[in-house]
Design a protein around this motif. Structure first.
Motif, PDB file in Angstrom:
ATOM      1  N   CYS A 245      51.589  40.443  38.755  1.00  0.00           N
ATOM      2  CA  CYS A 245      51.140  41.419  37.752  1.00  0.00           C
ATOM      3  C   CYS A 245      51.061  42.819  38.352  1.00  0.00           C
ATOM      4  O   CYS A 245      51.398  43.809  37.684  1.00  0.00           O
TER       5      CYS A 245
ATOM      6  N   GLN B 199      48.204  41.191  29.419  1.00  0.00           N
ATOM      7  CA  GLN B 199      48.176  42.449  30.169  1.00  0.00           C
ATOM      8  C   GLN B 199      49.589  42.906  30.509  1.00  0.00           C
ATOM      9  O   GLN B 199      49.922  44.093  30.402  1.00  0.00           O
TER      10      GLN B 199
ATOM     11  N   GLN C 203      46.463  37.360  31.616  1.00  0.00           N
ATOM     12  CA  GLN C 203      47.411  38.112  32.445  1.00  0.00           C
ATOM     13  C   GLN C 203      48.714  38.351  31.692  1.00  0.00           C
ATOM     14  O   GLN C 203      49.316  39.425  31.801  1.00  0.00           O
TER      15      GLN C 203
ATOM     16  N   LYS D  45      48.402  37.265  40.507  1.00  0.00           N
ATOM     17  CA  LYS D  45      47.778  38.589  40.576  1.00  0.00           C
ATOM     18  C   LYS D  45      48.724  39.611  41.194  1.00  0.00           C
ATOM     19  O   LYS D  45      48.839  40.755  40.713  1.00  0.00           O
TER      20      LYS D  45
END
Length: 805
Positions: A374, A446, A443, A371
């Protein structure tokens, strides 16, 4: 000190000393008048006293007179307020010999001067500091000779001695990572301004290293560092270990000024050399800087983000995880909350620069959870979009350019992971492994989406660039980043990329031909830790095209981009690049020949043009130049095992061209014959004819490279069949060079070929030879009719073409 005192006796510093004083000339009065007018802020009485002091300096009969005049000048007008003309007059009067002798006398502990050591040191360093405000004086050999002594004072403080100086100089030559320090013998714990001790008959003294003395020493070193060759001069005189030792022992001003000076030495062109010479010291320094960074408060941490990158080694260094990883993990732990906080653009820039540097060193593993990874990529992409999606003509500040360049590096680190993850997911891998541990497919998508948006902004910015900006380092950084994206991602932004191809080719051509300044770009490559080529080393004009080559391999295989590439003479650019790269390779000579993958990539792109646009071979003169290059280069590569993949590329390239050329009407050119003769030897060497009765094996020379060179070998065999059909004279060469007899012998003695693809390629070549040349057909038929049961017997297509089935 007054004129009536005895003459001070100072030790001669050796060969660097020189007699003070200059001959007076007719222009002396003019120079004095200039000096009088140049010094502002002094009263008429002060100027008169200053002139009398300068006169005394010029006519001093001994050191006592000189010292007295100097002391009066420094009290009358601080060095920082003296103009260059007055400083020049002082230098011409006393030279650098006097301050050098003051320092040597002090460190030797001699009492013959009549002055305490701390006064000698203070006056000597103050005088040097004043004189070095003139860059010409700062570069003077006599001043440079005092640098080890000044470094010794800063490193050892009050415990300086001639023996320590000798240890310092010895260790600089033998053990660069060992600090110059006392061995603990005869050291005093007293803190008085001066104390003398005796060890083995040698005199030692301790003098307080006050801030004024340390400040003067650092001012001299900073002035030298600012010279064009200053960092190299300081590095060669032991600045790194001395300054590191001063920091470790928390000597006076070491943190305030010593750390800054180290940063200057480690962030420029001397960085790699300093790390090679003093790895242990600099790793220890980095550990200290990392610890300070992790323990700092919020505002201090933000300020340190701009400083820490100076102390990081080059990513190309030979560092192990044990060396760097603990320090990098510590800094990422401190960076995570900063990147998650609200920051102004001014605050965010240095944070992203530091993040990019840490990524360069250790990759994604120590960064943090997926997380956060990203988030880091997203912040970098947003900065790129905000910075580049400005109206045409908008100038980007240097600070923003530095931030965006760091963002490019974050994006480059992310795109390989995201693209490879996406590719693995398409192949059905449920949990693909990437360096960003635990990155989910969602992810990854993204990340690809924000990267695509950022590179759309990059393309938009490059569309606005004209030729006048080709020498701008930031344009190179932007170009390089887009090339990295195109090397990984070939399906996004197709139309935009195709429309930008003329710019990309023109930019690469201008760099290759040296039409834009290389100095700024070379400096940028050094400062940003970017290696110029796959082999590392200094940046050259060929590097722009090197970055573009992987994308050209993809784009030249597609119809629409290929037509654009042909319209801007891309094949000619590739041939020019190959010619220059081959010249560079030959210049290295003999055992120094090393593999250059960019040459192989250029061959692949040219091969795409030859296969898909065969009519270009006869029309474009660049292919004639390419043939000449191949005929010269291939024989040189014949016995260079480390360059076998390049040899296979050149061999295949030449054979693919040869199949498109008509048979020569005149006698065959020597160069053409030389190429085909060498090509046959290369093709013959791939399979081991001594394999015995079992399956044939790949020869030891090719085995290491078979994954890369095997496909080229098979394509070369197919092209050889085409060459035989187009140019029948090659059949004679097949027999003369022994390729046919070698191949037939191998097929008759082994039971099978390595794989079906190899068998198909070899069979196709033999069928073409048998069809074209009666003598060759007879040789093949004779062996087949003898009842060969080996691999030759399994070549059904060949047997059918011979009518033996």
């Amino acid at each position: 000190m007054a004129e009536g005192t005895h003459a001070a006796k100072l030790d001669d510093p050796g060969s660097d000393s020189q007699h003070r004083g200059v001959e007076r000339g007719e222009g002396e009065g003019v120079e004095q008048e200039k000096a009088r007018l140049a010094i502002d802020g002094l009263s008429a009485a002060q100027r008169e006293v200053l002139e009398r002091c300068l006169h005394t300096l010029t006519h001093a009969k001994n050191d006592s007179h000189t010292l007295a005049a100097l002391l009066l000048i420094t009290r009358l007008c601080p060095a920082g307020q003296l103009d260059s003309v007055t400083l020049r007059r002082i230098f011409e009067a006393v030279g650098l010999s006097l301050p050098a002798r003051l320092l040597v006398t002090a460190v030797r502990g001699s009492d013959s001067s009549g002055l305490p050591p701390e006064e000698l040191l203070s006056l000597g360093t103050a005088l040097l500091a004043a004189l070095t405000t003139d860059p010409e004086m700062a570069a003077h050999p006599q001043l440079l000779a005092t640098i080890p002594l000044l470094l010794g004072l800063l490193a050892n403080g009050s415990k300086w001695s001639p023996e320590i100086q000798a240890q310092h100089q010895t260790r600089q030559g033998m053990e660069p990572d060992q600090p110059s320090h006392t061995n603990g013998k005869a050291e005093s714990s007293q803190t008085g301004s001066e104390e003398c001790t005796t060890e083995n008959g040698a005199s030692h003294f301790e003098v307080q290293l006050d801030e004024a003395l340390a400040a003067d020493c650092y001012q001299i070193l900073f002035t030298v560092c600012a010279l064009p060759q200053g960092p190299e001069l300081l590095l060669s005189r032991g600045a790194i270990p001395s300054l590191c030792w001063a920091l470790e022992k928390k000597q006076t001003l070491s943190h305030e000024k010593g750390l800054t000076l180290l940063g200057a030495l480690l962030s420029g062109k001397t960085r790699d050399k300093a790390w090679r010479k003093h790895p242990k010291k600099l790793l220890s320094l980095l550990a200290s800087v990392a610890q300070d960074f992790c323990q700092a408060t919020d505002h201090t941490q933000l300020d340190m983000c701009a400083v820490v990158p100076q102390f990081l080694p080059s990513p190309s260094g030979t560092w192990t995880d044990a060396d760097l990883k603990p320090k990098v993990v510590c800094m990422w732990a401190a960076l995570r909350p900063i990147l998650q906080a609200k920051l102004t653009p001014v605050q965010l820039g240095p944070v992203l620069v530091l993040s990019a540097c840490l990524l360069d060193l250790c990759g994604w593993e120590p960064v943090g959870p997926p997380k956060f990874c990203c988030l880091l990529v997203n912040r970098a992409c947003v900065e790129v979009r905000m910075g580049l999606e400005e109206p045409p003509g908008t100038e980007l500040s240097p600070q923003l350019q530095q931030t965006l360049t760091a963002c490019y590096r974050v994006m480059e680190a992310a795109m390989e992971q995201a693209c490879s993850h996406q590719g693995e997911a398409r192949q059905g891998d449920v949990q693909p492994q990437t360096a960003i541990t635990g990155l989910s497919l969602q992810q990854s998508r993204q990340v690809l989406r924000v990267l695509e948006e950022a590179f759309s902004a990059v393309i938009y910015h490059l569309q606005q660039v004209d030729t006048s900006r080709y020498g701008d380092p930031f344009i190179f950084a932007t170009f390089r980043s887009l090339c990295a994206w195109l090397a990984e991602e070939t399906s996004c932004l197709k139309e935009e990329v195709t429309a930008l191809l003329p710019f990309l080719i023109d930019y690469a051509r201008s760099q290759l031909q040296g039409e834009s300044p290389e100095k700024d770009l070379a400096n940028w490559m050094s400062e940003m830790s970017v290696t110029g080529s796959s082999q590392g080393g200094a940046w050259t004009g060929k590097d722009a095209l090197r970055y573009l080559l992987p994308a050209l391999c993809h784009l030249s295989a597609e119809d629409a981009p290929r037509k654009v590439l042909l319209s801007v003479d891309t094949p000619a650019l590739l041939v020019t690049f190959l010619t220059q790269a081959w010249g560079d390779l030959q210049a290295k000579g003999g055992a120094a020949l090393v593999r250059d993958p960019s040459m192989e990539t250029a061959c692949s792109a040219l091969l795409n043009f030859i296969v898909t646009e065969p009519e270009c071979v006869g029309k474009d003169p660049c292919f004639k130049a390419l043939e000449a290059l191949l005929s010269d280069a291939l024989p040189v590569l014949l016995h260079k095992p480390r360059l076998l993949v390049l040899a296979a590329n050149l061999c295949t390239l030449g054979l693919m061209i040869g199949r498109l050329k008509p048979a020569p009407k005149a006698p065959v050119e020597a160069g053409q014959r030389r190429f085909f003769s060498t090509a046959l030897r290369i093709l013959r060497g791939a399979l081991d004819s001594t394999s015995g009765p079992g399956p044939v094996r790949v020869s030891p020379a090719w085995e290491e490279w078979w994954d890369e060179a095997g496909e080229l070998w098979r394509l070369g065999l197919q092209a050889l069949g085409g060459c035989v059909k187009a140019q029948p004279w090659i059949c004679t060469l097949l027999r003369e060079e022994g390729w046919l007899s070698h191949t037939l012998s191998m097929l008759g003695s082994c039971s099978a070929l390595p794989d079906p693809h190899t068998q198909a390629a070899l069979e196709e070549a033999l069928c073409a030879v048998a069809l074209q040349c009666p003598l060759c057909r007879q040789d093949i038929s004779t062996l087949v009719k003898c009842g060969a049961n080996g691999a030759l017997g399994s070549l059904g297509t060949l047997r059918k073409s011979l009518g033996t089935t």
